[in-house]
Scaffold this motif. Structure first.
Motif, PDB file in Angstrom:
ATOM      1  N   GLY A  59       4.141  10.358 -14.485  1.00 17.40           N
ATOM      2  CA  GLY A  59       4.057   9.803 -15.824  1.00 17.40           C
ATOM      3  C   GLY A  59       2.877   8.870 -16.014  1.00 17.40           C
ATOM      4  O   GLY A  59       2.523   8.528 -17.142  1.00 17.40           O
ATOM      5  N   SER A  60       2.270   8.420 -14.926  1.00 16.40           N
ATOM      6  CA  SER A  60       1.079   7.542 -15.004  1.00 16.40           C
ATOM      7  C   SER A  60       0.085   7.983 -13.939  1.00 16.40           C
ATOM      8  O   SER A  60      -0.312   7.218 -13.063  1.00 16.40           O
ATOM      9  N   GLU A  61      -0.331   9.240 -14.024  1.00 13.18           N
ATOM     10  CA  GLU A  61      -1.219   9.788 -12.994  1.00 13.18           C
ATOM     11  C   GLU A  61      -2.654   9.293 -13.140  1.00 13.18           C
ATOM     12  O   GLU A  61      -3.409   9.265 -12.174  1.00 13.18           O
ATOM     13  N   ALA A  71      -1.986  14.583  -6.364  1.00 13.51           N
ATOM     14  CA  ALA A  71      -3.397  14.439  -6.719  1.00 13.51           C
ATOM     15  C   ALA A  71      -3.982  13.161  -6.121  1.00 13.51           C
ATOM     16  O   ALA A  71      -3.346  12.106  -6.118  1.00 13.51           O
ATOM     17  N   ILE A  72      -5.184  13.256  -5.580  1.00 11.22           N
ATOM     18  CA  ILE A  72      -5.892  12.079  -5.089  1.00 11.22           C
ATOM     19  C   ILE A  72      -6.480  11.363  -6.300  1.00 11.22           C
ATOM     20  O   ILE A  72      -7.152  11.981  -7.127  1.00 11.22           O
ATOM     21  N   PRO A  73      -6.224  10.064  -6.467  1.00  9.37           N
ATOM     22  CA  PRO A  73      -6.722   9.366  -7.653  1.00  9.37           C
ATOM     23  C   PRO A  73      -8.236   9.380  -7.716  1.00  9.37           C
ATOM     24  O   PRO A  73      -8.927   9.271  -6.695  1.00  9.37           O
ATOM     25  N   LEU A 103      -4.659   0.904 -12.519  1.00  7.21           N
ATOM     26  CA  LEU A 103      -5.544  -0.089 -11.907  1.00  7.21           C
ATOM     27  C   LEU A 103      -6.286   0.507 -10.723  1.00  7.21           C
ATOM     28  O   LEU A 103      -7.469   0.216 -10.509  1.00  7.21           O
ATOM     29  N   VAL A 104      -5.619   1.357  -9.948  1.00 15.68           N
ATOM     30  CA  VAL A 104      -6.286   2.005  -8.819  1.00 15.68           C
ATOM     31  C   VAL A 104      -7.469   2.833  -9.295  1.00 15.68           C
ATOM     32  O   VAL A 104      -8.558   2.771  -8.720  1.00 15.68           O
ATOM     33  N   ASN A 105      -7.282   3.605 -10.360  1.00 14.99           N
ATOM     34  CA  ASN A 105      -8.396   4.393 -10.895  1.00 14.99           C
ATOM     35  C   ASN A 105      -9.547   3.496 -11.318  1.00 14.99           C
ATOM     36  O   ASN A 105     -10.727   3.805 -11.064  1.00 14.99           O
ATOM     37  N   ALA A 106      -9.218   2.379 -11.959  1.00 17.12           N
ATOM     38  CA  ALA A 106     -10.261   1.455 -12.401  1.00 17.12           C
ATOM     39  C   ALA A 106     -10.968   0.798 -11.218  1.00 17.12           C
ATOM     40  O   ALA A 106     -12.199   0.648 -11.222  1.00 17.12           O
TER      41      ALA A 106
END
Length: 341
Positions: free
Chosen positions: A119-121, A85-87, A125-128
């Protein structure tokens, strides 16, 4: 802890098996080139990254030097898990310490993963950053890690920098690669280290007994250097009947990195018999009952490790920047409890 520069992100192709195996009958050429020829689906750059990650073995023994000469034997490559998945941008609050057109410095909370992984998709921090910085993040780090040039473990809090421009990304990556960065961490550990000030130098690599863990190796791996200072001891025996040389129950240690290997401080502290309190992976042995009670009362559910200081020369403006933050509440409460021992 994991702060190695990330020049390029690689994800396993979905049509590849999780493990690749091939036998080499004639060696002599560079290992990275030999393996890219041996496994045609892997580029030479990707082979170099896999070697650095410690997921390549020859006849069951880890190999990590891309420039070493290849030797005959059975080579096995354990490919990383696929992140397909692309973040996506997520409106997650950030504590911003500094920001300009080229970079952003934040105080990462414990519990936030730096980048998407199994487990952390989401919630990383990248999403933020994708939300906060919109389209201004550097893309050199790859789709899964835009702007990221170094990492902190998910449950380690503290100061991090991310690039917003390609120039900053290249410059920061060069600084981390040259170890021309000031990085000091605060760790609360079981017992204490002796002497109270020193340098730990060792080779770190994947544990041969547990590939999910890092370990001090007698051979192979990568050099890791940590300077430490015991700043405070807690629960030191002071009564008349105390045995000579009896250990304190816990200590606060400042660790300065000269390299940035995966879990470096956690492994180095444990290797000296002073594992970080709350560390579920490297915290071998148990602290005293009083320390366990202090951990529970403080609500600490992670390793007590905080990236307190980050200093560097701005790669675009040339300005000297230095940021320092105090440990978060769980570590502060634990220190208060420890001080009362």
């Amino acid at each position: 802890m994991s702060d190695d520069p990330l020049i390029e992100e690689f994800a396993a192709d979905e049509d590849l098996p999780p493990v690749l195996e091939a036998s080499l009958t004639t060696g002599g050429a560079r290992l990275d080139k030999t393996l890219s020829d041996l496994f045609p689906t892997l580029s030479r750059a990707r082979v170099q990254a896999l070697l650095a990650d410690g997921v390549v073995t020859r006849d069951g023994h880890p190999v990590s030097s891309a420039s070493a000469k290849a030797l005959p034997g059975l080579y096995v490559v354990a490919l990383p898990a696929v992140i397909s998945a692309i973040p996506q941008p997520e409106d997650i609050p950030l504590t911003v310490l500094f920001e300009d057109a080229d970079l952003i410095v934040i105080d990462k909370p414990a519990g936030m993963a730096v980048h998407p992984a199994p487990g952390s998709e989401t919630g990383t921090l990248v999403n933020a950053l994708l939300h906060h910085c919109a389209k201004s993040l550097s893309g050199i780090g790859g789709v899964a890690r835009p702007g990221i040039v170094h990492r902190l473990d998910k449950h380690t809090s503290g100061v991090m920098v991310a690039a917003k421009s390609d120039a900053a990304h290249a410059g920061l990556s060069a600084l981390f690669a040259a170890h021309d960065i000031e990085r000091t961490y605060i760790a609360l550990v079981r017992g204490a280290l002796h002497p109270a000030r020193g340098r730990i130098t060792s080779n770190l690599g994947r544990s041969t007994g547990d590939r999910k863990k890092m370990a001090v190796l007698n051979s192979g791996g990568r050099e890791a250097i940590t300077d430490y200072v015991v700043e405070q001891v807690y629960g030191a025996p002071t009564h008349k009947g105390a045995k000579p040389g009896a250990q304190p129950q816990a200590a606060r240690v400042a660790c300065t990195l000269h390299t940035g290997r995966t879990h470096q401080i956690r492994v180095h502290m444990a290797s000296r018999g002073a594992p970080i309190l709350g560390d579920p992976v490297y915290g071998s042995g148990s602290p005293t009952g009083a320390v366990r009670a202090a951990i529970a009362a403080a609500g600490l559910t992670r390793q007590a490790l905080h990236a307190a200081v980050l200093g560097f020369i701005h790669p675009v403006t040339g300005e000297a920047l230095r940021f320092e933050t105090a440990p978060p509440e769980d570590m502060r409460l634990l220190e208060q409890r420890l001080a009362a021992l």
